[in-house]
Design a protein around this motif. Structure first.
Motif, short mmCIF file in Angstrom:
data_model
loop_
_atom_site.label_atom_id
_atom_site.label_comp_id
_atom_site.label_asym_id
_atom_site.label_seq_id
_atom_site.Cartn_x
_atom_site.Cartn_y
_atom_site.Cartn_z
N SER A 48 0.86 -1.39 -0.05
CA SER A 48 -0.05 0.11 0.07
C SER A 48 0.88 1.33 0.13
N MET A 49 2.03 1.35 0.56
CA MET A 49 2.94 2.48 0.56
C MET A 49 3.28 2.81 -0.84
N VAL A 50 3.75 1.72 -1.53
CA VAL A 50 4.27 1.86 -2.92
C VAL A 50 3.06 2.39 -3.53
N LYS A 51 2.05 1.91 -3.58
CA LYS A 51 1.08 2.23 -4.40
C LYS A 51 0.62 3.63 -4.11
N THR A 52 0.66 4.05 -2.96
CA THR A 52 0.38 5.30 -2.44
C THR A 52 1.18 6.59 -3.04
N ALA A 54 3.42 6.19 -5.53
CA ALA A 54 3.44 5.79 -7.14
C ALA A 54 2.25 6.56 -7.46
N GLY A 55 1.43 6.71 -6.73
CA GLY A 55 0.08 7.32 -7.44
C GLY A 55 -0.95 6.17 -8.10
N ARG A 56 -0.74 5.11 -7.52
CA ARG A 56 -1.58 3.85 -8.03
C ARG A 56 -2.67 3.54 -7.11
N ALA A 57 -3.72 2.79 -7.66
CA ALA A 57 -5.00 2.63 -6.93
C ALA A 57 -4.59 1.35 -6.07
N LYS A 58 -5.58 1.29 -5.23
CA LYS A 58 -5.42 0.08 -4.34
C LYS A 58 -5.41 -1.25 -4.99
N THR A 59 -6.31 -1.50 -6.01
CA THR A 59 -6.34 -2.64 -6.74
C THR A 59 -5.30 -2.92 -8.12
N ASP A 60 -4.43 -1.64 -7.87
CA ASP A 60 -3.47 -1.80 -8.97
C ASP A 60 -2.25 -3.04 -8.70
N VAL A 61 -1.51 -3.68 -9.49
CA VAL A 61 -0.38 -4.34 -9.30
C VAL A 61 0.84 -3.44 -9.59
N VAL A 62 1.38 -3.27 -8.25
CA VAL A 62 2.67 -2.57 -8.59
C VAL A 62 3.97 -3.29 -9.00
N THR A 63 4.88 -2.33 -9.68
CA THR A 63 6.18 -3.03 -10.65
C THR A 63 7.45 -2.21 -9.60
N GLU A 64 8.45 -2.64 -10.44
CA GLU A 64 9.84 -2.07 -9.95
C GLU A 64 9.79 -0.49 -10.26
N VAL A 65 9.25 -0.31 -11.30
CA VAL A 65 9.13 1.16 -11.61
C VAL A 65 8.39 2.00 -10.75
N ASP A 66 7.16 1.27 -9.95
CA ASP A 66 6.37 1.91 -9.11
C ASP A 66 7.27 2.08 -7.76
N PHE A 67 8.24 0.94 -7.36
CA PHE A 67 8.85 1.09 -6.41
C PHE A 67 10.07 2.07 -6.51
N SER A 68 10.65 2.41 -7.59
CA SER A 68 11.49 3.37 -7.98
C SER A 68 11.04 4.85 -7.46
N VAL A 138 3.64 -15.16 4.60
CA VAL A 138 2.65 -14.57 3.69
C VAL A 138 2.36 -13.15 3.47
N LEU A 139 2.52 -12.35 4.54
CA LEU A 139 2.51 -10.97 4.50
C LEU A 139 3.95 -10.59 3.68
N ALA A 140 4.97 -11.04 4.10
CA ALA A 140 6.29 -10.59 3.53
C ALA A 140 6.14 -10.82 1.98
N ARG A 141 5.62 -11.93 1.60
CA ARG A 141 5.62 -12.24 0.13
C ARG A 141 4.79 -11.13 -0.43
N ASP A 142 3.62 -11.12 0.05
CA ASP A 142 2.59 -10.00 -0.50
C ASP A 142 3.05 -8.57 -0.40
N ASN A 143 3.74 -7.92 0.49
CA ASN A 143 4.12 -6.86 0.47
C ASN A 143 5.69 -6.79 0.39
N ALA A 144 6.26 -7.50 -0.43
CA ALA A 144 7.83 -7.47 -0.91
C ALA A 144 8.34 -6.01 -1.26
N LEU A 145 7.69 -5.07 -1.95
CA LEU A 145 7.99 -4.01 -2.26
C LEU A 145 7.81 -3.07 -1.10
N ASP A 146 7.04 -2.91 -0.33
CA ASP A 146 6.84 -2.24 0.80
C ASP A 146 7.93 -2.48 1.69
#
Length: 176
Positions: A48-52, A54-68, A138-146
């Motif tokens: 959720s922090m990377v999404k926020t 990077a300007g992404r919606a809650k339902t978006d899948v984030v990428t390395e670009v979003d992380f950057s 499970v949480l670490a896998r699902d939140n690796a970018l955060d």
């Protein structure tokens, strides 16, 4: 407000959200739900922090670009604070905003929250999730970018220490 914590990474704070009534995502019916069940079956808010940032919606899948984008935003736009270094973090915010901690009302406020010699008023205990537990995995896998973003934030916190203290010294000289 979303925050980060060092000791158990950001995920431990995310897990703690379940018990806080002021959190918008709080649901009283989750109070007694097993954290592993919640992580596998209920939680739909990952990275959720990377999404926020990077300007992404809650339902978006984030990428390395979003992380950057998120990491660059943190480093360029934020004074970073860490939950496990809350007093230093608030001190940094005070320095940045020009709040004089020597003023009596400001000292009283700091004592209220950090309990210099008394019980802290802003403290809540929450159960911890062990790092190697199935729920953590499970949480670490699902939140690796955060998690990676959190590690970047810790680096920014350390880097900003010298900058903020230099600013504090300059302000002190200017007030003399």
């Amino acid at each position: 407000m979303t925050s980060f914590t060092r000791g158990g990474y950001w995920l431990s704070l995310g897990i703690q959200w379940i018990g806080w009534t002021w959190e918008r995502s709080y649901h009283p019916q989750w109070r007694d739900i097993d954290i592993l069940y919640w992580a596998e079956n209920i939680n739909d808010d990952n990275n959720s922090m990377v999404k926020t940032l990077a300007g992404r919606a809650k339902t978006d899948v984030v990428t390395e670009v979003d992380f950057s984008v998120a990491a660059r935003t943190i480093k360029g736009k934020f004074i970073v604070g860490l939950m496990d270094q809350m007093e230093e973090s608030v001190h940094r915010f005070n320095v940045f905003m020009g709040i004089d901690e020597a003023v009596e009302i400001n000292k009283e406020c700091m004592d209220h929250f950090f309990g210099h010699g008394v019980k802290r008023e802003n403290a809540n205990s929450h159960p911890k999730v062990e790092i190697e537990s199935p729920a953590w995995q499970v949480l670490a896998r699902d939140n690796a970018l955060d998690i990676r973003l959190y590690e970047s934030i810790v680096e920014a916190f350390d880097h900003q220490r010298e900058i903020i203290e230099g600013y504090a010294r300059a302000m002190a000289v200017g007030n003399d």
